[in-house]
Design a protein around this motif. Structure first.
Motif, mmCIF file in Angstrom:
data_model
loop_
_atom_site.group_PDB
_atom_site.id
_atom_site.type_symbol
_atom_site.label_atom_id
_atom_site.label_comp_id
_atom_site.label_asym_id
_atom_site.label_seq_id
_atom_site.Cartn_x
_atom_site.Cartn_y
_atom_site.Cartn_z
ATOM 1 N N ALA A 62 0.833 -1.207 0.000
ATOM 2 C CA ALA A 62 0.000 0.000 0.000
ATOM 3 C C ALA A 62 0.865 1.254 0.000
ATOM 4 O O ALA A 62 0.583 2.209 -0.739
ATOM 5 C CB ALA A 62 -0.941 -0.001 1.199
ATOM 6 N N THR A 63 1.904 1.261 0.799
ATOM 7 C CA THR A 63 2.788 2.424 0.837
ATOM 8 C C THR A 63 3.480 2.626 -0.507
ATOM 9 O O THR A 63 3.556 3.751 -1.023
ATOM 10 C CB THR A 63 3.831 2.273 1.958
ATOM 11 O OG1 THR A 63 3.146 2.118 3.205
ATOM 12 C CG2 THR A 63 4.746 3.478 2.031
ATOM 13 N N ASP B 44 2.473 1.598 -3.486
ATOM 14 C CA ASP B 44 1.486 2.021 -4.485
ATOM 15 C C ASP B 44 1.103 3.489 -4.294
ATOM 16 O O ASP B 44 0.921 4.213 -5.268
ATOM 17 C CB ASP B 44 0.246 1.140 -4.423
ATOM 18 C CG ASP B 44 0.480 -0.237 -5.018
ATOM 19 O OD1 ASP B 44 1.539 -0.446 -5.647
ATOM 20 O OD2 ASP B 44 -0.393 -1.106 -4.847
ATOM 21 N N CYS B 45 0.999 3.919 -3.058
ATOM 22 C CA CYS B 45 0.690 5.316 -2.785
ATOM 23 C C CYS B 45 1.815 6.223 -3.290
ATOM 24 O O CYS B 45 1.557 7.260 -3.904
ATOM 25 C CB CYS B 45 0.467 5.526 -1.289
ATOM 26 S SG CYS B 45 0.024 7.218 -0.845
ATOM 27 N N GLU C 156 1.500 6.491 -6.950
ATOM 28 C CA GLU C 156 0.388 7.386 -7.310
ATOM 29 C C GLU C 156 0.753 8.853 -7.103
ATOM 30 O O GLU C 156 0.309 9.721 -7.850
ATOM 31 C CB GLU C 156 -0.858 7.045 -6.493
ATOM 32 C CG GLU C 156 -1.549 5.776 -6.925
ATOM 33 C CD GLU C 156 -2.757 5.454 -6.056
ATOM 34 O OE1 GLU C 156 -3.098 6.256 -5.153
ATOM 35 O OE2 GLU C 156 -3.350 4.383 -6.275
ATOM 36 N N GLN C 157 1.555 9.124 -6.077
ATOM 37 C CA GLN C 157 1.961 10.496 -5.773
ATOM 38 C C GLN C 157 3.116 10.968 -6.663
ATOM 39 O O GLN C 157 3.519 12.123 -6.606
ATOM 40 C CB GLN C 157 2.374 10.621 -4.301
ATOM 41 C CG GLN C 157 1.253 10.348 -3.320
ATOM 42 C CD GLN C 157 0.158 11.362 -3.428
ATOM 43 O OE1 GLN C 157 0.392 12.555 -3.605
ATOM 44 N NE2 GLN C 157 -1.087 10.903 -3.338
ATOM 45 N N ASP D 290 -5.668 -2.793 -1.263
ATOM 46 C CA ASP D 290 -6.575 -1.810 -1.869
ATOM 47 C C ASP D 290 -7.359 -1.040 -0.808
ATOM 48 O O ASP D 290 -7.542 0.168 -0.913
ATOM 49 C CB ASP D 290 -7.532 -2.502 -2.842
ATOM 50 C CG ASP D 290 -6.816 -3.062 -4.058
ATOM 51 O OD1 ASP D 290 -5.681 -2.628 -4.349
ATOM 52 O OD2 ASP D 290 -7.406 -3.955 -4.719
ATOM 53 N N LEU E 66 -4.874 1.278 1.011
ATOM 54 C CA LEU E 66 -4.484 2.356 0.099
ATOM 55 C C LEU E 66 -5.554 3.442 0.056
ATOM 56 O O LEU E 66 -5.244 4.630 0.027
ATOM 57 C CB LEU E 66 -4.216 1.788 -1.295
ATOM 58 C CG LEU E 66 -3.704 2.748 -2.367
ATOM 59 C CD1 LEU E 66 -2.388 3.381 -1.940
ATOM 60 C CD2 LEU E 66 -3.523 2.005 -3.682
ATOM 61 N N MET F 209 -5.157 5.977 2.887
ATOM 62 C CA MET F 209 -3.929 6.776 2.997
ATOM 63 C C MET F 209 -4.147 8.202 2.489
ATOM 64 O O MET F 209 -4.899 8.422 1.546
ATOM 65 C CB MET F 209 -2.791 6.109 2.224
ATOM 66 C CG MET F 209 -2.338 4.828 2.841
ATOM 67 S SD MET F 209 -0.943 4.121 1.947
ATOM 68 C CE MET F 209 -0.205 3.174 3.252
ATOM 69 N N ASP F 210 -3.448 9.137 3.132
ATOM 70 C CA ASP F 210 -3.547 10.529 2.712
ATOM 71 C C ASP F 210 -2.456 10.864 1.692
ATOM 72 O O ASP F 210 -1.725 9.975 1.244
ATOM 73 C CB ASP F 210 -3.486 11.470 3.924
ATOM 74 C CG ASP F 210 -2.198 11.347 4.711
ATOM 75 O OD1 ASP F 210 -1.198 10.824 4.178
ATOM 76 O OD2 ASP F 210 -2.183 11.793 5.874
ATOM 77 N N SER F 211 -2.321 12.125 1.341
ATOM 78 C CA SER F 211 -1.377 12.535 0.297
ATOM 79 C C SER F 211 0.085 12.327 0.700
ATOM 80 O O SER F 211 0.960 12.304 -0.155
ATOM 81 C CB SER F 211 -1.608 13.997 -0.088
ATOM 82 O OG SER F 211 -1.383 14.829 1.032
ATOM 83 N N CYS G 38 0.990 9.591 2.077
ATOM 84 C CA CYS G 38 1.057 8.124 2.114
ATOM 85 C C CYS G 38 1.125 7.588 3.548
ATOM 86 O O CYS G 38 1.766 6.573 3.825
ATOM 87 C CB CYS G 38 2.213 7.593 1.274
ATOM 88 S SG CYS G 38 2.027 7.977 -0.469
#
Length: 126
Positions: free
Chosen positions: A54-55, A57-58, A61-62, A98, A101, A104-106, A108
């Motif tokens: 999750a971290t 993937d975040c 994404e960022q 998922d 994720l 999570m905030d901006s 991460c």
């Protein structure tokens, strides 16, 4: 040595070995404790993998990590703590990832929710 004495010694040695054999047999309580420990260890492994995925993937994404870097780093990170990369394909892990994720905030992190909520979400899946 007389045959009777030999039989007596053989019987005694056999009797002496019985408690040793019994001591090596795990009791039902031991078996249950081992099963519980295995279940808890498996859950911990999946939970660690979920947070790692999750971290990563975040961060992808960022835009702070490329997908290629994440795909290379995750198996290495898992291997460093003794986790096989085959857990990455576990359906429970993927579904929990998922869910985590989405929380999570901006940055991460899970700062918008408390750790207990995140733990509950992951444990329900794992």
């Amino acid at each position: 040595m007389s045959p009777l004495l030999r039989i007596g010694l053989a019987s005694l040695s056999a009797l002496w070995m019985i408690p040793m054999a019994c001591a090596q047999e795990p009791s039902n309580d031991d078996r249950i404790q081992r099963k519980v420990a295995v279940i808890e260890l498996s859950r911990s492994i999946r939970s660690y993998t979920v947070s790692t995925l999750a971290t990563a993937d975040c961060l992808v994404e960022q835009g702070r990590l490329s997908r290629r870097e994440a795909d290379q780093a995750i198996p290495i990170q898992l291997r460093e703590v003794g986790i096989s990369s085959h857990v990455l394909t576990n359906p429970q892990v993927l579904k929990a990832r998922d869910q985590l994720l989405a929380l999570m905030d901006s940055s991460c992190s899970l700062s918008t929710i408390d750790a207990e909520t995140a733990r509950r979400v992951v444990e329900q899946e794992l």
